[in-house]
Design an enzyme around this catalytic site. Structure first.
Site, PDB file in Angstrom:
ATOM      1  N   LYS A  13       0.829  -1.216   0.000  1.00 55.23           N
ATOM      2  CA  LYS A  13       0.000   0.000   0.000  1.00 55.23           C
ATOM      3  C   LYS A  13       0.855   1.255   0.000  1.00 55.23           C
ATOM      4  O   LYS A  13       0.661   2.163   0.800  1.00 55.23           O
ATOM      5  CB  LYS A  13      -0.968  -0.008   1.180  1.00 55.23           C
ATOM      6  CG  LYS A  13      -1.948  -1.176   1.140  1.00 55.23           C
ATOM      7  CD  LYS A  13      -3.075  -1.029   2.138  1.00 55.23           C
ATOM      8  CE  LYS A  13      -4.013  -2.203   2.098  1.00 55.23           C
ATOM      9  NZ  LYS A  13      -3.464  -3.469   2.600  1.00 55.23           N
TER      10      LYS A  13
HETATM   11  O1  OMP Z   1      -5.104  -4.271   0.011  1.00 56.20           O
HETATM   12  C1  OMP Z   1      -5.553  -5.175   0.744  1.00 56.20           C
HETATM   13  O2  OMP Z   1      -5.199  -6.326   0.588  1.00 56.20           O
HETATM   14  C2  OMP Z   1      -6.620  -4.838   1.686  1.00 56.20           C
HETATM   15  C3  OMP Z   1      -7.488  -3.830   1.311  1.00 56.20           C
HETATM   16  C4  OMP Z   1      -8.683  -3.640   2.021  1.00 56.20           C
HETATM   17  O3  OMP Z   1      -9.523  -2.841   1.648  1.00 56.20           O
HETATM   18  N1  OMP Z   1      -8.924  -4.412   3.122  1.00 56.20           N
HETATM   19  C5  OMP Z   1      -8.042  -5.365   3.540  1.00 56.20           C
HETATM   20  O4  OMP Z   1      -8.349  -6.062   4.530  1.00 56.20           O
HETATM   21  N2  OMP Z   1      -6.855  -5.552   2.878  1.00 56.20           N
HETATM   22  C6  OMP Z   1      -5.847  -6.529   3.353  1.00 56.20           C
HETATM   23  O5  OMP Z   1      -6.367  -7.841   3.167  1.00 56.20           O
HETATM   24  C7  OMP Z   1      -6.019  -8.678   4.278  1.00 56.20           C
HETATM   25  C8  OMP Z   1      -7.310  -9.109   4.955  1.00 56.20           C
HETATM   26  O6  OMP Z   1      -7.047 -10.018   5.950  1.00 56.20           O
HETATM   27  P1  OMP Z   1      -8.192 -10.896   6.689  1.00 56.20           P
HETATM   28  O7  OMP Z   1      -9.255  -9.950   7.118  1.00 56.20           O
HETATM   29  O8  OMP Z   1      -7.428 -11.494   7.828  1.00 56.20           O
HETATM   30  O9  OMP Z   1      -8.666 -11.902   5.698  1.00 56.20           O
HETATM   31  C9  OMP Z   1      -5.063  -7.837   5.137  1.00 56.20           C
HETATM   32  O10 OMP Z   1      -3.724  -8.079   4.712  1.00 56.20           O
HETATM   33  C10 OMP Z   1      -5.455  -6.409   4.820  1.00 56.20           C
HETATM   34  O11 OMP Z   1      -4.389  -5.502   4.956  1.00 56.20           O
END
Ligand code: OMP
Length: 276
Positions: free
Chosen positions: A93
């Site tokens: 990011k």
């Molecule tokens: O860019 C991302 O991957 C991301 C964007 C977003 O809007 N929301 C989001 O949760 N993420 C990432 O996606 C992953 C979600 O993780 P879980 O919620 O554990 O499945 C994490 O690494 C967050 O940083």
């Protein structure tokens, strides 16, 4: 990995799962702590147990940077362990002025310089064109732009009204002028199911990286119903729901069981939409 290769892998493996490698040292099983690099050992076992069920892995750099030099070593070693038939995404990011973005691009894309040559990086679009184009100088690499995030805070800026709609729509329209759907993906949170139809008006062909199923409560079925294209067009990420399915000695099998559930649902969705 090119767009056609990604689509080929999705069809071959019957899945569009992306597994998030977000290893929190506090949460990884205690019995791994004797290893020289417990995080690497954890990641390797997760990868070994799931690599036939997914088409992408997404290490989130925060979980490595937070451990300083040791974390960076874990990240580089993890990068080297990722299977070649999976898209490697560094979730960093980043977003900064051009010459700084050049350095970030080198850090994550230039394997000779940094030891890491990921296929794709997540980028924040807030600073505009010159903050994103340095990543596009690397032939064959993907830029994944944050469009509509899964977070509650997405309403603070991303939904601000613009002349024709909302800020996140303007982001997509502008970014589409920087590169084609062969190089650009957008992040759209699974928690934003009501927006997928609208987003497809602006990004009909782009792959969407969709985090937010599992721990954040988004629905895979809805994401597919409103977001899937004839080429699939989706990479759905799950991190905690898979990697922390168990914190015992069976953690890798438990991760596989969770990944398998998602793969089976994904296969059904791909069949329903006649992608496979
Ligand atoms: O860019 C991302 O991957 C991301 C964007 C977003 O809007 N929301 C989001 O949760 N993420 C990432 O996606 C992953 C979600 O993780 P879980 O919620 O554990 O499945 C994490 O690494 C967050 O940083």
């Amino acid at each position: 990995m090119s767009r056609s290769q990604l689509i080929e892998q999705i069809k071959r493996k019957k899945t569009f799962l992306c597994i998030g490698l977000d290893p929190d040292v506090e949460k990884i099983p205690a019995f791994l702590r004797d290893h020289a690099d417990p995080v690497l050992e954890f990641n390797k076992r997760i990868i070994d147990a799931t690599k036939d069920l997914c088409v992408a892995y997404k290490p989130n750099s925060a979980f490595y940077e937070s451990r300083g030099i040791k974390g960076l070593q874990s990240l580089i070693s993890t990068y080297n362990y990722l299977p070649k038939d999976c898209l490697s995404i560094i979730d960093a990011k980043r977003g900064d002025i051009g010459n700084t973005s050049d350095q970030y691009a080198q850090a994550f894309f230039n394997e000779e310089a940094s030891g890491m040559g990921f296929d794709a990086i997540t980028v924040t679009p807030y600073m505009g064109n010159d903050s994103v184009t340095p990543y596009l100088k690397y032939e064959g690499k993907w830029v994944i732009i944050l469009a509509l995030t899964s977070s509650a805070g997405s309403k603070d800026f991303q939904y601000l009204p613009t002349e024709g709609g909302h800020l996140y729509e303007a982001v997509i329209q502008k970014a589409n002028t920087w590169a084609s759907a062969d190089r650009l993906m957008y992040v759209v949170g699974a928690t934003k199911r009501e927006e997928f139809t609208n987003i497809r008006k602006f990004a009909p062909d782009n792959f969407l990286l969709v985090p937010g199923v599992g721990a954040q409560g988004g629905s895979l079925e809805d994401v597919c119903k409103y977001g899937m294209t004839k080429d699939c067009g989706l990479l759905v990420n799950s991190s905690r729901g898979i990697i922390y399915a168990s914190n015992g000695e069976d953690f890798a099998e438990a991760a596989r069981a969770e990944a398998l559930k998602l793969q089976q649902q994904m296969q059904a969705e791909l069949e329903k939409a006649e992608v496979i």
